[in-house]
Scaffold this active site. Sequence first.
Site, PDB file in Angstrom:
ATOM      1  N   GLY A  58      14.677  -1.907  16.867  1.00 39.58           N
ATOM      2  CA  GLY A  58      14.894  -0.943  17.944  1.00 39.58           C
ATOM      3  C   GLY A  58      14.755   0.464  17.414  1.00 39.58           C
ATOM      4  O   GLY A  58      14.493   0.681  16.226  1.00 39.58           O
ATOM      5  N   GLY A  59      14.935   1.403  18.294  1.00 41.01           N
ATOM      6  CA  GLY A  59      14.842   2.811  17.931  1.00 41.01           C
ATOM      7  C   GLY A  59      16.163   3.329  17.391  1.00 41.01           C
ATOM      8  O   GLY A  59      17.148   2.599  17.272  1.00 41.01           O
TER       9      GLY A  59
ATOM     10  N   GLY B   7      21.610   0.670  19.186  1.00 41.37           N
ATOM     11  CA  GLY B   7      22.642  -0.357  19.138  1.00 41.37           C
ATOM     12  C   GLY B   7      22.330  -1.503  18.189  1.00 41.37           C
ATOM     13  O   GLY B   7      22.964  -2.553  18.261  1.00 41.37           O
ATOM     14  N   LYS B   8      21.368  -1.296  17.291  1.00 38.28           N
ATOM     15  CA  LYS B   8      20.946  -2.359  16.370  1.00 38.28           C
ATOM     16  C   LYS B   8      22.079  -2.833  15.473  1.00 38.28           C
ATOM     17  O   LYS B   8      22.331  -4.033  15.363  1.00 38.28           O
ATOM     18  CB  LYS B   8      19.783  -1.872  15.487  1.00 38.28           C
ATOM     19  N   SER B   9      22.725  -1.901  14.807  1.00 36.08           N
ATOM     20  CA  SER B   9      23.776  -2.275  13.845  1.00 36.08           C
ATOM     21  C   SER B   9      24.946  -2.959  14.535  1.00 36.08           C
ATOM     22  O   SER B   9      25.481  -3.950  14.033  1.00 36.08           O
ATOM     23  CB  SER B   9      24.253  -1.044  13.074  1.00 36.08           C
TER      24      SER B   9
ATOM     25  N   ALA C 105      23.869  -2.804   2.247  1.00 35.15           N
ATOM     26  CA  ALA C 105      23.573  -1.447   2.724  1.00 35.15           C
ATOM     27  C   ALA C 105      22.481  -0.838   1.848  1.00 35.15           C
ATOM     28  O   ALA C 105      22.579  -0.851   0.630  1.00 35.15           O
ATOM     29  CB  ALA C 105      24.833  -0.584   2.659  1.00 35.15           C
TER      30      ALA C 105
ATOM     31  N   HIS D  10      29.473   3.928   9.485  1.00 30.89           N
ATOM     32  CA  HIS D  10      29.089   2.516   9.402  1.00 30.89           C
ATOM     33  C   HIS D  10      30.121   1.722   8.609  1.00 30.89           C
ATOM     34  O   HIS D  10      30.469   0.598   8.986  1.00 30.89           O
ATOM     35  CB  HIS D  10      27.704   2.366   8.760  1.00 30.89           C
TER      36      HIS D  10
ATOM     37  N   ASP E 246      21.230  -4.073   6.366  1.00 30.99           N
ATOM     38  CA  ASP E 246      21.073  -2.914   7.241  1.00 30.99           C
ATOM     39  C   ASP E 246      20.705  -1.707   6.377  1.00 30.99           C
ATOM     40  O   ASP E 246      21.586  -1.127   5.753  1.00 30.99           O
ATOM     41  CB  ASP E 246      22.377  -2.672   8.000  1.00 30.99           C
TER      42      ASP E 246
END
Length: 176
Positions: free
Chosen positions: A10-11, A15-17, A34, A50, A84
Amino acid sequence: MSKRLSLVLGGVRAGKSTYAQQLAEAGERILFVATAEARDDDMTRRIRAHQQARPSAWDTLEEPLDIVGALTPILRRYDTVLLDCLTLWVSNLMLAETEADVPAEARRLLDLYRAGDASWIIVSNEVGLGLIAPTRLGRVYAEELGRVNQMVAAAADEVYFMAAGLPLSLKSRADS
């Protein structure tokens, strides 16, 4: 839960993470990998946010370059790996002092997944939907990341595209 490879694309701020963390919660022994490096104040704040959003029971491995080397000795301890993100990893590889063969590194990463028993969830940005970068480095980066995303998507059991916090399933295990 049977082993699976999930890709969440996604951009920026799509909301990817958050979605990837929700997927990871099905695991019992979770490792968060990470790839970000705190090179400026903004990135330091983002990394801290995060970190605070992750459950404290999860282990974290911070590795910006040699994910395979860092994971290999510890991978058997976990049933779920959340990486991520590919976006920063590819950038880190391209900017490293020793020029990395990015597709070869991605193949090594996928080989490590295949050799283990853990499910993996991989987060990456889809950078090919925006403007074409005005610099050669920006264009090469978008092309490299696009190739890596394609490699991971082809190997994945499921692929999700995030938009406005909503997941759109692009590929499911039944489609693989």
